[in-house]
Design a protein around this motif. Sequence first.
Motif, short mmCIF file in Angstrom:
data_model
loop_
_atom_site.label_atom_id
_atom_site.label_comp_id
_atom_site.label_asym_id
_atom_site.label_seq_id
_atom_site.Cartn_x
_atom_site.Cartn_y
_atom_site.Cartn_z
N LEU A 8 -15.74 -28.24 -2.73
CA LEU A 8 -16.84 -27.49 -3.36
C LEU A 8 -18.19 -27.89 -2.78
N LEU A 9 -18.40 -29.19 -2.58
CA LEU A 9 -19.66 -29.64 -1.99
C LEU A 9 -19.84 -29.09 -0.57
N ARG A 10 -18.76 -29.09 0.20
CA ARG A 10 -18.83 -28.56 1.56
C ARG A 10 -19.17 -27.08 1.55
N LEU A 11 -18.50 -26.32 0.70
CA LEU A 11 -18.76 -24.89 0.60
C LEU A 11 -20.20 -24.61 0.16
N LEU A 12 -20.73 -25.45 -0.70
CA LEU A 12 -22.09 -25.28 -1.22
C LEU A 12 -23.15 -25.61 -0.17
N PRO A 15 -23.92 -24.55 5.95
CA PRO A 15 -24.42 -23.20 6.21
C PRO A 15 -23.38 -22.28 6.86
N ALA A 16 -22.27 -22.81 7.32
CA ALA A 16 -21.22 -21.99 7.90
C ALA A 16 -20.47 -21.20 6.82
N TYR A 17 -20.65 -21.56 5.56
CA TYR A 17 -19.96 -20.90 4.46
C TYR A 17 -20.94 -20.15 3.58
N ASP A 18 -20.47 -19.06 2.98
CA ASP A 18 -21.24 -18.27 2.04
C ASP A 18 -20.74 -18.61 0.64
#
Length: 85
Positions: A8-12, A15-18
């Motif tokens: 979740l922290l990585r997705l948040l 910037p490669a993830y929306d």
Amino acid sequence: MRTSHRILLRLLHDPAYDFAAVVVVFIDRGAPGDRSQIGGPEIAAIEGAHMVVETDRGPKYIPIHRVLRILYQGDVIWEREGAGP
């Protein structure tokens, strides 16, 4: 093994993830089937061991240990072992 918290922290923050494309399924006592889901835009913050969701009654804290499944763009990217359908 990567934890739901780290994902979740990585997705948040990456910037490669929306984060708007994230859906989190979690244990929610009293909800139909004791499960609910929430979209990334509804998650105000991830603080310590909780996701913070702003509601009309104020912030709601959802413990990370209640997360059953994380989806990104409709695909399951993490699932708790034994989480079932």
